[in-house]
Design a protein around this motif. Sequence first.
Motif, PDB file in Angstrom:
ATOM      1  N   GLU A   1      12.699  -1.279  -1.960  1.00 43.83           N
ATOM      2  CA  GLU A   1      13.343  -0.613  -0.818  1.00 43.83           C
ATOM      3  C   GLU A   1      14.254   0.519  -1.283  1.00 43.83           C
ATOM      4  OE1 GLU A   1      15.227  -3.206   2.048  1.00 43.83           O
ATOM      5  OE2 GLU A   1      13.594  -4.653   1.894  1.00 43.83           O
TER       6      GLU A   1
ATOM      7  N   ALA B   1      12.028   3.338  -2.243  1.00 40.51           N
ATOM      8  CA  ALA B   1      11.400   3.944  -1.056  1.00 40.51           C
ATOM      9  C   ALA B   1      12.406   4.839  -0.323  1.00 40.51           C
ATOM     10  CB  ALA B   1      10.880   2.856  -0.120  1.00 40.51           C
TER      11      ALA B   1
ATOM     12  N   LEU C   1      -3.450  -9.410  -3.269  1.00 38.61           N
ATOM     13  CA  LEU C   1      -2.882  -8.070  -3.448  1.00 38.61           C
ATOM     14  C   LEU C   1      -2.784  -7.351  -2.098  1.00 38.61           C
ATOM     15  CD1 LEU C   1      -1.891  -6.537  -5.915  1.00 38.61           C
ATOM     16  CD2 LEU C   1      -4.154  -5.508  -6.131  1.00 38.61           C
TER      17      LEU C   1
ATOM     18  N   PHE D   1      14.858   0.050   8.434  1.00 31.39           N
ATOM     19  CA  PHE D   1      14.680   0.929   7.268  1.00 31.39           C
ATOM     20  C   PHE D   1      14.728   2.413   7.667  1.00 31.39           C
ATOM     21  CE2 PHE D   1      12.443   3.282   4.016  1.00 31.39           C
ATOM     22  CZ  PHE D   1      12.957   2.732   2.850  1.00 31.39           C
TER      23      PHE D   1
ATOM     24  N   GLN E   1      11.406  -6.806  -3.994  1.00 34.54           N
ATOM     25  CA  GLN E   1      11.421  -6.033  -2.740  1.00 34.54           C
ATOM     26  C   GLN E   1      12.697  -5.203  -2.612  1.00 34.54           C
ATOM     27  OE1 GLN E   1      10.074  -7.931   0.837  1.00 34.54           O
ATOM     28  NE2 GLN E   1      11.195  -6.482   2.116  1.00 34.54           N
TER      29      GLN E   1
ATOM     30  N   VAL F   1       6.716   0.603   0.658  1.00 38.45           N
ATOM     31  CA  VAL F   1       7.461  -0.554   0.140  1.00 38.45           C
ATOM     32  C   VAL F   1       6.475  -1.569  -0.457  1.00 38.45           C
ATOM     33  CG1 VAL F   1       8.981  -2.492   0.749  1.00 38.45           C
ATOM     34  CG2 VAL F   1       9.405  -0.238   1.736  1.00 38.45           C
ATOM     35  N   GLY F   2       5.322  -1.738   0.189  1.00 40.63           N
ATOM     36  CA  GLY F   2       4.305  -2.658  -0.337  1.00 40.63           C
ATOM     37  C   GLY F   2       3.828  -2.236  -1.722  1.00 40.63           C
TER      38      GLY F   2
ATOM     39  N   ARG G   1      18.239   3.582   8.029  1.00 43.49           N
ATOM     40  CA  ARG G   1      18.873   3.700   6.702  1.00 43.49           C
ATOM     41  C   ARG G   1      18.425   4.985   6.011  1.00 43.49           C
ATOM     42  NH1 ARG G   1      17.035  -1.656   3.986  1.00 43.49           N
ATOM     43  NH2 ARG G   1      17.512  -0.549   2.066  1.00 43.49           N
TER      44      ARG G   1
ATOM     45  N   ARG H   1       0.061  -7.968   0.483  1.00 44.22           N
ATOM     46  CA  ARG H   1       1.343  -7.271   0.309  1.00 44.22           C
ATOM     47  C   ARG H   1       1.159  -5.758   0.475  1.00 44.22           C
ATOM     48  NH1 ARG H   1       6.150  -9.729  -0.603  1.00 44.22           N
ATOM     49  NH2 ARG H   1       6.667  -8.453  -2.401  1.00 44.22           N
ATOM     50  N   ARG H   2       0.081  -5.365   1.157  1.00 45.51           N
ATOM     51  CA  ARG H   2      -0.208  -3.932   1.303  1.00 45.51           C
ATOM     52  C   ARG H   2       0.897  -3.222   2.072  1.00 45.51           C
ATOM     53  NH1 ARG H   2      -3.795  -0.550   5.043  1.00 45.51           N
ATOM     54  NH2 ARG H   2      -4.634   1.009   3.632  1.00 45.51           N
ATOM     55  N   SER H   3       1.379  -3.903   3.097  1.00 48.09           N
ATOM     56  CA  SER H   3       2.305  -3.269   4.021  1.00 48.09           C
ATOM     57  C   SER H   3       3.489  -4.203   4.251  1.00 48.09           C
ATOM     58  CB  SER H   3       1.536  -3.015   5.321  1.00 48.09           C
ATOM     59  OG  SER H   3       2.351  -2.442   6.274  1.00 48.09           O
ATOM     60  N   ILE H   4       4.691  -3.745   3.947  1.00 46.88           N
ATOM     61  CA  ILE H   4       5.879  -4.588   4.118  1.00 46.88           C
ATOM     62  C   ILE H   4       6.864  -3.845   5.028  1.00 46.88           C
ATOM     63  CG2 ILE H   4       7.749  -5.814   2.950  1.00 46.88           C
ATOM     64  CD1 ILE H   4       6.055  -5.888   0.433  1.00 46.88           C
ATOM     65  N   PRO H   5       6.787  -4.109   6.343  1.00 44.99           N
ATOM     66  CA  PRO H   5       7.740  -3.440   7.232  1.00 44.99           C
ATOM     67  C   PRO H   5       9.152  -3.999   7.020  1.00 44.99           C
ATOM     68  CG  PRO H   5       5.974  -4.559   8.455  1.00 44.99           C
ATOM     69  CD  PRO H   5       5.895  -5.017   7.045  1.00 44.99           C
ATOM     70  N   VAL H   6      10.126  -3.124   6.997  1.00 50.07           N
ATOM     71  CA  VAL H   6      11.517  -3.539   6.792  1.00 50.07           C
ATOM     72  C   VAL H   6      12.323  -3.110   8.020  1.00 50.07           C
ATOM     73  CG1 VAL H   6      13.553  -3.340   5.308  1.00 50.07           C
ATOM     74  CG2 VAL H   6      11.260  -3.189   4.305  1.00 50.07           C
TER      75      VAL H   6
ATOM     76  N   ALA I   1       6.767  -2.561  -4.246  1.00 52.14           N
ATOM     77  CA  ALA I   1       7.058  -3.972  -4.555  1.00 52.14           C
ATOM     78  C   ALA I   1       6.025  -4.529  -5.529  1.00 52.14           C
ATOM     79  CB  ALA I   1       7.081  -4.795  -3.271  1.00 52.14           C
TER      80      ALA I   1
ATOM     81  N   PRO J   1       6.226   1.017   5.480  1.00 45.88           N
ATOM     82  CA  PRO J   1       5.679  -0.300   5.106  1.00 45.88           C
ATOM     83  C   PRO J   1       4.717  -0.254   3.909  1.00 45.88           C
ATOM     84  CG  PRO J   1       5.675  -0.060   7.485  1.00 45.88           C
ATOM     85  CD  PRO J   1       5.995   1.296   6.915  1.00 45.88           C
ATOM     86  N   ARG J   2       3.825   0.721   3.893  1.00 45.27           N
ATOM     87  CA  ARG J   2       2.870   0.796   2.760  1.00 45.27           C
ATOM     88  C   ARG J   2       3.563   1.216   1.474  1.00 45.27           C
ATOM     89  NH1 ARG J   2      -2.303   4.153   4.042  1.00 45.27           N
ATOM     90  NH2 ARG J   2      -2.769   3.561   1.894  1.00 45.27           N
TER      91      ARG J   2
ATOM     92  N   VAL K   1      -3.625  -0.983  -8.201  1.00 43.90           N
ATOM     93  CA  VAL K   1      -2.923  -1.313  -6.950  1.00 43.90           C
ATOM     94  C   VAL K   1      -3.226  -0.257  -5.893  1.00 43.90           C
ATOM     95  CG1 VAL K   1      -0.637  -1.513  -5.867  1.00 43.90           C
ATOM     96  CG2 VAL K   1      -1.096  -2.698  -8.020  1.00 43.90           C
TER      97      VAL K   1
END
Lengths: 189, 104
Positions: free
Chosen positions: A53, A56, B14, B25, A49, A39-40, B28, B17-22, A43, A36-37, A143
């Motif tokens: 992905e 990542a 900002l 994933f 995104q 990808v964040g 994959r 959007r620190r953490s974007i769980p997919v 992105a 998650p971090r 960032v």
Amino acid sequence: MPETDIDPDEDDRRLMALVAAGDDDALRLLVHRHHPRLVGYLASQVGSQATAEELALEVFIRLHRAAARWRPEAKLSTYLFHIAHNLLLNERRRRARKPASALEGAPEPADAAPRSQQAVAEIQEAFRHAVAQLPEEQRAAIVLLVQQDLSYEAIAEVMGVGVPAIKTWIHRARLRLRELLGPDFRPGS
Amino acid sequence: MNEPDLDPRFVAALRARRSIPVEGFADRAVTAARRDRRRRNVIRWAGLAAPLAACVALLLAPASGPAAGEAELEHLAALVGELEVGVPHLEDSEGLARLAAWGN
């Protein structure tokens, strides 16, 4: 022992040893924990995104390849950001030779939203645009600092430069962001 | 560690959007890593097969005369082709056993 007592860095080291021995379940746990971090961050760097992905995924393939050689001198998350940073540099070099770059691509299509949410989305788009305007090293540094809470030392490890360079980039990024965002976005306004 | 002179709304945007769980994933990634491992195994075995076959050919050809040597070489070339197709399913020890068997 309750799960909260487990040191995540120690657990990362244990899982990496298992990955090196060919344990795919250990790799799955590491990916689940760290993606998650990653990808964040990606992105925020590439603005898409889907591209984040893809990148990542490549980071974890490289982690898997390097598992047997990995030495736990730094936190695994720092190592992952380091791989991601190098991939971004390679990707930018590769795409710089093409006129249309996905790294500078159009923003993701926004969902239909009420007017108040649209206003928030517009402000966020202004922020996103401002970040995208920064030179790549300043963007990565700011960032990693503001979004990912990395220390100056960790950012220096990720980017493969010294701490003074990181401090300079972050200082310049702050000045440039204030300039780009204008008086409407000054602190306290 | 936030920069004090950055707009708090900017920092919040900002950090949002620190953490974007997919979803899915991790599966994959594991599938991609396995595919990468198989591909590297094929490359490694393909690189080993040709020199080994050449060594076997050198050992066999003089004892059988020129004509038999050519036939042997053709046979080995066919085996190398078979190996390159077959290696993704071979563990290292099995591959070595097959290579050793060809010399007999």
